[in-house]
Design a protein around this motif. Structure first.
Motif, PDB file in Angstrom:
ATOM      1  N   TRP A  62       0.827  -1.202   0.000  1.00  0.00           N
ATOM      2  CA  TRP A  62       0.000   0.000   0.000  1.00  0.00           C
ATOM      3  C   TRP A  62       0.869   1.263   0.000  1.00  0.00           C
ATOM      4  N   ARG A  63       1.957   1.238   0.758  1.00  0.00           N
ATOM      5  CA  ARG A  63       2.868   2.377   0.756  1.00  0.00           C
ATOM      6  C   ARG A  63       3.542   2.529  -0.604  1.00  0.00           C
ATOM      7  N   ASN A  64       3.874   1.397  -1.232  1.00  0.00           N
ATOM      8  CA  ASN A  64       4.510   1.462  -2.535  1.00  0.00           C
ATOM      9  C   ASN A  64       3.590   2.107  -3.568  1.00  0.00           C
ATOM     10  N   GLU A  65       2.317   1.744  -3.562  1.00  0.00           N
ATOM     11  CA  GLU A  65       1.391   2.361  -4.510  1.00  0.00           C
ATOM     12  C   GLU A  65       1.215   3.851  -4.223  1.00  0.00           C
ATOM     13  N   ARG A  66       1.131   4.194  -2.946  1.00  0.00           N
ATOM     14  CA  ARG A  66       0.917   5.589  -2.553  1.00  0.00           C
ATOM     15  C   ARG A  66       2.158   6.436  -2.840  1.00  0.00           C
ATOM     16  N   LYS A  67       3.301   5.986  -2.307  1.00  0.00           N
ATOM     17  CA  LYS A  67       4.543   6.746  -2.487  1.00  0.00           C
ATOM     18  C   LYS A  67       5.019   6.698  -3.945  1.00  0.00           C
ATOM     19  N   GLY A  68       4.855   5.508  -4.568  1.00  0.00           N
ATOM     20  CA  GLY A  68       5.272   5.370  -5.952  1.00  0.00           C
ATOM     21  C   GLY A  68       4.497   6.283  -6.882  1.00  0.00           C
ATOM     22  N   THR A  69       3.213   6.464  -6.602  1.00  0.00           N
ATOM     23  CA  THR A  69       2.417   7.380  -7.409  1.00  0.00           C
ATOM     24  C   THR A  69       2.942   8.809  -7.284  1.00  0.00           C
ATOM     25  N   LYS A  70       3.295   9.227  -6.075  1.00  0.00           N
ATOM     26  CA  LYS A  70       3.869  10.560  -5.883  1.00  0.00           C
ATOM     27  C   LYS A  70       5.183  10.702  -6.641  1.00  0.00           C
ATOM     28  N   ARG A  71       6.005   9.666  -6.600  1.00  0.00           N
ATOM     29  CA  ARG A  71       7.290   9.724  -7.308  1.00  0.00           C
ATOM     30  C   ARG A  71       7.071   9.840  -8.817  1.00  0.00           C
ATOM     31  N   LEU A  72       6.125   9.039  -9.344  1.00  0.00           N
ATOM     32  CA  LEU A  72       5.885   9.060 -10.777  1.00  0.00           C
ATOM     33  C   LEU A  72       5.250  10.372 -11.229  1.00  0.00           C
ATOM     34  N   LYS A  73       4.401  10.950 -10.397  1.00  0.00           N
ATOM     35  CA  LYS A  73       3.835  12.249 -10.760  1.00  0.00           C
ATOM     36  C   LYS A  73       4.934  13.309 -10.865  1.00  0.00           C
ATOM     37  N   LYS A  74       5.924  13.198  -9.996  1.00  0.00           N
ATOM     38  CA  LYS A  74       7.040  14.147 -10.040  1.00  0.00           C
ATOM     39  C   LYS A  74       7.922  13.899 -11.267  1.00  0.00           C
ATOM     40  N   LEU A  75       8.169  12.622 -11.584  1.00  0.00           N
ATOM     41  CA  LEU A  75       8.999  12.288 -12.745  1.00  0.00           C
ATOM     42  C   LEU A  75       8.265  12.540 -14.059  1.00  0.00           C
ATOM     43  N   ASP A  76       6.937  12.342 -14.057  1.00  0.00           N
ATOM     44  CA  ASP A  76       6.078  12.557 -15.221  1.00  0.00           C
ATOM     45  C   ASP A  76       6.543  11.783 -16.452  1.00  0.00           C
ATOM     46  N   PRO A  77       6.724  10.448 -16.331  1.00  0.00           N
ATOM     47  CA  PRO A  77       7.114   9.665 -17.510  1.00  0.00           C
ATOM     48  C   PRO A  77       5.912   9.419 -18.418  1.00  0.00           C
ATOM     49  N   GLN A  78       6.166   8.933 -19.619  1.00  0.00           N
ATOM     50  CA  GLN A  78       5.079   8.505 -20.488  1.00  0.00           C
ATOM     51  C   GLN A  78       4.585   7.136 -20.028  1.00  0.00           C
ATOM     52  N   ILE A  79       3.322   7.083 -19.635  1.00  0.00           N
ATOM     53  CA  ILE A  79       2.690   5.843 -19.201  1.00  0.00           C
ATOM     54  C   ILE A  79       1.520   5.570 -20.139  1.00  0.00           C
ATOM     55  N   TYR A  80       1.468   4.365 -20.684  1.00  0.00           N
ATOM     56  CA  TYR A  80       0.432   4.019 -21.651  1.00  0.00           C
ATOM     57  C   TYR A  80      -0.625   3.131 -21.010  1.00  0.00           C
ATOM     58  N   HIS A  81      -1.789   3.109 -21.640  1.00  0.00           N
ATOM     59  CA  HIS A  81      -2.917   2.367 -21.078  1.00  0.00           C
ATOM     60  C   HIS A  81      -3.717   1.699 -22.189  1.00  0.00           C
ATOM     61  N   ILE A  82      -4.080   0.437 -21.958  1.00  0.00           N
ATOM     62  CA  ILE A  82      -4.913  -0.330 -22.888  1.00  0.00           C
ATOM     63  C   ILE A  82      -6.040  -0.982 -22.082  1.00  0.00           C
ATOM     64  N   ASP A  83      -7.246  -0.968 -22.627  1.00  0.00           N
ATOM     65  CA  ASP A  83      -8.413  -1.546 -21.958  1.00  0.00           C
ATOM     66  C   ASP A  83      -8.482  -3.067 -22.101  1.00  0.00           C
ATOM     67  N   TYR A  84      -7.348  -3.753 -22.029  1.00  0.00           N
ATOM     68  CA  TYR A  84      -7.366  -5.173 -22.396  1.00  0.00           C
ATOM     69  C   TYR A  84      -8.117  -6.030 -21.385  1.00  0.00           C
ATOM     70  N   PHE A  85      -7.850  -5.832 -20.107  1.00  0.00           N
ATOM     71  CA  PHE A  85      -8.499  -6.643 -19.075  1.00  0.00           C
ATOM     72  C   PHE A  85      -9.641  -5.861 -18.429  1.00  0.00           C
ATOM     73  N   ALA A  86     -10.818  -6.459 -18.397  1.00  0.00           N
ATOM     74  CA  ALA A  86     -11.931  -5.895 -17.646  1.00  0.00           C
ATOM     75  C   ALA A  86     -11.772  -6.360 -16.193  1.00  0.00           C
ATOM     76  N   GLN A  87     -10.957  -5.640 -15.437  1.00  0.00           N
ATOM     77  CA  GLN A  87     -10.706  -6.021 -14.051  1.00  0.00           C
ATOM     78  C   GLN A  87     -11.978  -5.828 -13.225  1.00  0.00           C
ATOM     79  N   ASN A  88     -12.467  -6.902 -12.624  1.00  0.00           N
ATOM     80  CA  ASN A  88     -13.686  -6.858 -11.807  1.00  0.00           C
ATOM     81  C   ASN A  88     -14.859  -6.235 -12.561  1.00  0.00           C
ATOM     82  N   GLY A  89     -14.899  -6.483 -13.877  1.00  0.00           N
ATOM     83  CA  GLY A  89     -16.017  -6.022 -14.684  1.00  0.00           C
ATOM     84  C   GLY A  89     -15.984  -4.566 -15.087  1.00  0.00           C
ATOM     85  N   GLN A  90     -14.864  -3.867 -14.885  1.00  0.00           N
ATOM     86  CA  GLN A  90     -14.777  -2.446 -15.230  1.00  0.00           C
ATOM     87  C   GLN A  90     -14.964  -2.226 -16.728  1.00  0.00           C
TER      88      GLN A  90
END
Length: 282
Positions: A174-202
């Motif tokens: 949980w800390r990794n997701e929280r702190k890691g998100t803050k780190r990535l927002k600061k670094l601002d890398p290119q992150i890509y997204h694909i709707d491949y998996f409907a996780q829990n029906g999303q």
């Protein structure tokens, strides 16, 4: 894009802990039912110390320690492939996977040097379309400023060194997701997204072409216990062979009696006064 991409550059890693051993057989059964093994990657099932034998997977071990330390050890000292498809043991597939989709994705990642491609849909992600498509799926670019959980442990394809950089010493999940998100927002890398998996029906969130064929998985675990998401998986097991039927009975027993994955009763919550009292006793 040519998809003749050597399998030795991609590792599908299932990252687990020994306390959740109860889930291993369910993950394996539904993975084998739905995964396309023409996908050009190598398969690793990472435990801490326990030895397991699962079809298609090499069992590797991280040793004990905090979540981020165990994963970093695997990536730095055990896994040699450049790219990682990250899974956890409570993500149970229930729709088929396309090998041609993944092989094309691997080739695009290598050609364009992408560092992270998220594969689950969620309304916390805000995206912008790109010209890239695979089998009708748009490869969208994440809007880092307005999206949540840039660091997440859902199914993602990572460039290994980029993932290692987000695994800081002593971080629990949980800390990794929280702190890691803050780190990535600061670094601002290119992150890509694909709707491949409907996780829990999303529902899908990107500008995809019509008639995309999504796969799906559900996370069957929460707070070390089975959740309602496990129920649709029990019936197929009950209709399979004797070994699967026995496992289905165990799953149902754990679910109905609110047992943890290691067979213990649900932990009782201590109120604040009891916590203070027990602190001073210690």
């Amino acid at each position: 894009m040519n998809n003749n991409y050597t399998q030795h550059n991609v590792a599908l890693l299932v990252h687990t802990c020994d306390r959740y051993r109860f889930l291993y057989d369910g993950f394996s059964y539904f993975f084998n039912q739905n995964w396309d093994f023409d996908t050009q990657c190598n398969y690793y099932f990472a435990t801490e110390e326990v030895s397991v034998s699962l079809p298609h997977f090499a069992n590797i071990k991280s040793g004990r320690g905090e979540w981020a330390d165990r994963l970093r050890h695997l990536l730095q000292n055990v896994i040699t492939e450049k790219y990682i498809i990250y899974f956890q043991e409570d993500m149970w597939l229930n729709r088929p996977v396309s090998s041609s989709f993944f092989n094309e994705l691997f080739a695009l990642m290598a050609h364009n040097q992408w560092q992270q491609v998220k594969l689950d849909s969620a309304d916390i992600y805000k995206t912008h379309p790109t010209p890239y498509y695979i089998e009708g799926f748009n490869i969208a670019l994440l809007d880092n400023k307005t999206s949540g959980y840039l660091m997440s442990h859902q199914v993602t394809v990572w460039e290994k060194e980029s993932l290692i950089q987000q695994l800081h010493k002593g971080e629990h999940p949980w800390r990794n997701e929280r702190k890691g998100t803050k780190r990535l927002k600061k670094l601002d890398p290119q992150i890509y997204h694909i709707d491949y998996f409907a996780q829990n029906g999303q529902q899908a969130i990107n500008q995809n072409q019509v008639q995309i064929m999504r796969s799906e998985y559900h996370t069957v675990s929460g707070n070390s216990m089975l959740q309602d998401n496990v129920l649709p998986y029990i019936k197929p097991l009950q209709q399979a062979g004797a070994e699967q039927q026995a496992y289905a009975a165990q799953l149902l027993h754990h679910y109905q009696n609110q047992l943890t994955h290691d067979g213990q009763p649900k932990p009782r919550k201590e109120d604040i006064f009891k916590k203070i009292k027990n602190f001073f006793k210690r």
